[in-house]
Design a protein around this motif. Structure first.
Motif, mmCIF file in Angstrom:
data_model
loop_
_atom_site.group_PDB
_atom_site.id
_atom_site.type_symbol
_atom_site.label_atom_id
_atom_site.label_comp_id
_atom_site.label_asym_id
_atom_site.label_seq_id
_atom_site.Cartn_x
_atom_site.Cartn_y
_atom_site.Cartn_z
ATOM 1 N N ARG A 84 0.831 -1.206 0.000
ATOM 2 C CA ARG A 84 0.000 0.000 0.000
ATOM 3 C C ARG A 84 0.865 1.255 0.000
ATOM 4 N NH1 ARG A 84 -4.713 -0.528 4.377
ATOM 5 N NH2 ARG A 84 -5.154 1.532 3.534
ATOM 6 N N ASN A 85 1.990 1.217 0.717
ATOM 7 C CA ASN A 85 2.888 2.371 0.718
ATOM 8 C C ASN A 85 3.390 2.674 -0.692
ATOM 9 O OD1 ASN A 85 2.658 2.677 3.477
ATOM 10 N ND2 ASN A 85 4.607 1.674 3.956
ATOM 11 N N GLU A 86 3.808 1.626 -1.400
ATOM 12 C CA GLU A 86 4.360 1.828 -2.744
ATOM 13 C C GLU A 86 3.276 2.192 -3.742
ATOM 14 O OE1 GLU A 86 7.725 2.365 -4.968
ATOM 15 O OE2 GLU A 86 7.641 1.709 -2.856
ATOM 16 N N LEU A 87 2.096 1.629 -3.559
ATOM 17 C CA LEU A 87 0.969 1.962 -4.428
ATOM 18 C C LEU A 87 0.644 3.453 -4.320
ATOM 19 C CD1 LEU A 87 -1.182 0.620 -6.315
ATOM 20 C CD2 LEU A 87 -2.653 0.465 -4.302
ATOM 21 N N GLU A 88 0.655 3.959 -3.095
ATOM 22 C CA GLU A 88 0.385 5.384 -2.886
ATOM 23 C C GLU A 88 1.554 6.238 -3.364
ATOM 24 O OE1 GLU A 88 -1.029 8.487 0.652
ATOM 25 O OE2 GLU A 88 -0.763 6.352 1.093
ATOM 26 N N TYR A 89 2.755 5.766 -3.146
ATOM 27 C CA TYR A 89 3.934 6.518 -3.597
ATOM 28 C C TYR A 89 3.914 6.712 -5.108
ATOM 29 C CZ TYR A 89 8.788 7.212 -5.058
ATOM 30 O OH TYR A 89 9.927 7.679 -5.669
ATOM 31 N N PHE A 90 3.623 5.666 -5.857
ATOM 32 C CA PHE A 90 3.542 5.772 -7.318
ATOM 33 C C PHE A 90 2.469 6.796 -7.701
ATOM 34 C CE2 PHE A 90 2.551 4.781 -11.653
ATOM 35 C CZ PHE A 90 3.654 4.143 -12.193
ATOM 36 N N TRP A 91 1.365 6.763 -6.979
ATOM 37 C CA TRP A 91 0.258 7.687 -7.238
ATOM 38 C C TRP A 91 0.695 9.141 -7.089
ATOM 39 C CZ3 TRP A 91 -4.706 9.017 -8.373
ATOM 40 C CH2 TRP A 91 -5.284 10.100 -7.706
ATOM 41 N N THR A 92 1.547 9.440 -6.110
ATOM 42 C CA THR A 92 1.950 10.823 -5.848
ATOM 43 C C THR A 92 2.939 11.363 -6.877
ATOM 44 O OG1 THR A 92 3.773 10.151 -4.381
ATOM 45 C CG2 THR A 92 1.597 10.502 -3.372
ATOM 46 N N ARG A 93 3.510 10.486 -7.699
ATOM 47 C CA ARG A 93 4.407 10.952 -8.773
ATOM 48 C C ARG A 93 3.529 11.359 -9.951
ATOM 49 N NH1 ARG A 93 8.423 11.634 -5.593
ATOM 50 N NH2 ARG A 93 6.660 11.544 -4.166
ATOM 51 N N SER A 94 3.265 12.616 -10.110
ATOM 52 C CA SER A 94 2.297 13.082 -11.109
ATOM 53 C C SER A 94 2.924 13.550 -12.414
ATOM 54 C CB SER A 94 1.449 14.217 -10.520
ATOM 55 O OG SER A 94 2.272 15.303 -10.115
ATOM 56 N N GLN A 95 4.236 13.338 -12.589
ATOM 57 C CA GLN A 95 4.874 13.717 -13.842
ATOM 58 C C GLN A 95 4.324 12.864 -14.984
ATOM 59 O OE1 GLN A 95 6.289 12.840 -10.985
ATOM 60 N NE2 GLN A 95 8.248 13.859 -10.621
ATOM 61 N N PRO A 96 4.331 13.395 -16.212
ATOM 62 C CA PRO A 96 3.761 12.658 -17.356
ATOM 63 C C PRO A 96 4.321 11.256 -17.546
ATOM 64 C CG PRO A 96 4.189 14.935 -17.960
ATOM 65 C CD PRO A 96 4.785 14.751 -16.599
ATOM 66 N N ASP A 97 5.627 11.077 -17.305
ATOM 67 C CA ASP A 97 6.198 9.749 -17.534
ATOM 68 C C ASP A 97 5.800 8.748 -16.446
ATOM 69 O OD1 ASP A 97 7.757 11.281 -15.766
ATOM 70 O OD2 ASP A 97 9.528 10.040 -16.116
ATOM 71 N N TRP A 98 5.121 9.221 -15.397
ATOM 72 C CA TRP A 98 4.613 8.330 -14.358
ATOM 73 C C TRP A 98 3.142 7.980 -14.586
ATOM 74 C CZ3 TRP A 98 6.957 6.272 -9.787
ATOM 75 C CH2 TRP A 98 8.323 6.571 -9.658
ATOM 76 N N ALA A 99 2.582 8.388 -15.698
ATOM 77 C CA ALA A 99 1.216 7.967 -16.027
ATOM 78 C C ALA A 99 1.201 6.455 -16.156
ATOM 79 C CB ALA A 99 0.760 8.614 -17.327
ATOM 80 N N LEU A 100 0.154 5.825 -15.663
ATOM 81 C CA LEU A 100 0.092 4.362 -15.702
ATOM 82 C C LEU A 100 0.197 3.847 -17.135
ATOM 83 C CD1 LEU A 100 -0.291 1.655 -14.288
ATOM 84 C CD2 LEU A 100 -2.767 2.053 -14.334
ATOM 85 N N SER A 101 -0.444 4.524 -18.060
ATOM 86 C CA SER A 101 -0.420 4.080 -19.454
ATOM 87 C C SER A 101 0.976 4.154 -20.060
ATOM 88 C CB SER A 101 -1.383 4.924 -20.294
ATOM 89 O OG SER A 101 -1.004 6.291 -20.261
ATOM 90 N N ALA A 102 1.864 4.953 -19.459
ATOM 91 C CA ALA A 102 3.226 5.105 -19.969
ATOM 92 C C ALA A 102 4.210 4.128 -19.346
ATOM 93 C CB ALA A 102 3.708 6.540 -19.727
ATOM 94 N N LEU A 103 3.737 3.270 -18.444
ATOM 95 C CA LEU A 103 4.626 2.323 -17.770
ATOM 96 C C LEU A 103 5.297 1.417 -18.804
ATOM 97 C CD1 LEU A 103 5.535 1.338 -14.935
ATOM 98 C CD2 LEU A 103 3.687 -0.344 -15.066
ATOM 99 N N PRO A 104 6.618 1.372 -18.843
ATOM 100 C CA PRO A 104 7.315 0.574 -19.855
ATOM 101 C C PRO A 104 7.051 -0.928 -19.724
ATOM 102 C CG PRO A 104 8.792 2.213 -18.906
ATOM 103 C CD PRO A 104 7.551 2.192 -18.047
ATOM 104 N N ASP A 105 7.070 -1.593 -20.848
ATOM 105 C CA ASP A 105 6.899 -3.042 -20.911
ATOM 106 C C ASP A 105 8.117 -3.709 -20.277
ATOM 107 O OD1 ASP A 105 6.546 -5.724 -21.584
ATOM 108 O OD2 ASP A 105 5.931 -5.295 -23.639
ATOM 109 N N PRO A 106 7.931 -4.574 -19.276
ATOM 110 C CA PRO A 106 9.078 -5.260 -18.668
ATOM 111 C C PRO A 106 9.833 -6.136 -19.665
ATOM 112 C CG PRO A 106 7.138 -5.427 -17.276
ATOM 113 C CD PRO A 106 6.679 -4.884 -18.583
ATOM 114 N N TYR A 107 9.108 -6.649 -20.651
ATOM 115 C CA TYR A 107 9.721 -7.516 -21.663
ATOM 116 C C TYR A 107 9.414 -6.969 -23.057
ATOM 117 C CZ TYR A 107 10.430 -11.034 -17.989
ATOM 118 O OH TYR A 107 10.822 -11.707 -16.856
ATOM 119 N N PRO A 108 10.058 -5.869 -23.443
ATOM 120 C CA PRO A 108 9.733 -5.256 -24.737
ATOM 121 C C PRO A 108 10.196 -6.052 -25.942
ATOM 122 C CG PRO A 108 11.601 -4.161 -23.739
ATOM 123 C CD PRO A 108 11.076 -5.121 -22.713
ATOM 124 N N ASN A 109 11.209 -6.903 -25.772
ATOM 125 C CA ASN A 109 11.759 -7.636 -26.906
ATOM 126 C C ASN A 109 11.520 -9.142 -26.794
ATOM 127 O OD1 ASN A 109 12.953 -5.242 -28.134
ATOM 128 N ND2 ASN A 109 14.422 -5.292 -26.455
#
Length: 220
Positions: A84-109
């Motif tokens: 829960r701490n980390e879930l909330e911490y991620f939420w408080t990062r409001s920069q564009p690259d922290w948008a959930l939809s922008a989360l990088p693919d762990p396995y892009p290749n």
């Protein structure tokens, strides 16, 4: 060469579920509850000069992937407080690259082979990560639709002004939507080793073939 350089600039993939479950203590010791900012940073290897002179080099800033990988580890070992701490911490990062939809693919290749009866541990890891994205979407949109945006100040003086703002819901990243369910359902135990029943299995993970209890995702 370019492929190797791109790999070096990505956060290292965390341990697989079986390794985490085999040694929960390792995660607890690596991420103590006290002084979280001492471990909330990128794990991308620093250039040689920074490693030789750490006191003269700037500290590594955190990244969305690093935070997401910590969240994944806390979830797998069923560490509710830190999850829960980390879930909330991620939420408080409001920069564009922290948008959930922008989360990088762990396995892009090299994506794990999903959809067969014989799955690898990396396949289970990928399925769990996809399910986590849906949990994050649910947790964050609950607040957004109630009028609390991600860039809300720590102390809110005017809730009505916040509620009147246009709402911008979070969305799961495209890679998570594309993850194929496991060929057979895999159970993930809780911190006491108990396996989940069909009644308390979370639907967001079950869609990917992972049977696990719903995490405590409500905060604020």
């Amino acid at each position: 060469m370019a492929h190797k350089q791109a790999q070096s600039l990505r956060e290292p993939i965390p341990p697989t579920p079986s390794k985490l479950l085999a040694d929960r203590t390792a995660v607890i010791q690596k991420y103590p509850l006290r002084r979280p900012m001492s471990w909330r940073h990128s794990l991308i290897p620093q250039p040689l000069l920074h490693r030789l002179f750490p006191l003269l080099s700037p500290s590594s800033s955190d990244t969305p992937s690093a935070s997401f990988y910590r969240l994944y580890q806390f979830f797998v070992i069923d560490w509710t407080v830190q999850f829960r701490n980390e879930l909330e911490y991620f939420w408080t990062r409001s920069q564009p690259d922290w948008a959930l939809s922008a989360l990088p693919d762990p396995y892009p290749n090299d994506k794990p082979k999903i959809g067969s009866a014989t799955h690898t541990d990396e396949t289970l890891q990928y399925a769990i990560m996809a399910g986590l994205c849906y949990i994050m979407e649910k947790a964050y949109n609950r607040l957004i639709m109630r009028g609390l945006p991600r860039d809300a100040p720590p102390i809110v003086d005017d809730f009505e002004e916040l509620r009147a703002r246009s709402k911008h819901p979070e969305n799961v990243p495209a890679w998570a939507e594309a993850v194929v369910p496991l060929g057979e359902v895999v159970d993930v135990p809780d911190s006491e080793g108990n396996l989940p029943s069909d009644e308390n299995a979370d639907e967001d993970f079950l869609r990917f073939g992972v049977r696990v209890a719903t995490p405590h995702w409500v905060f604020v």
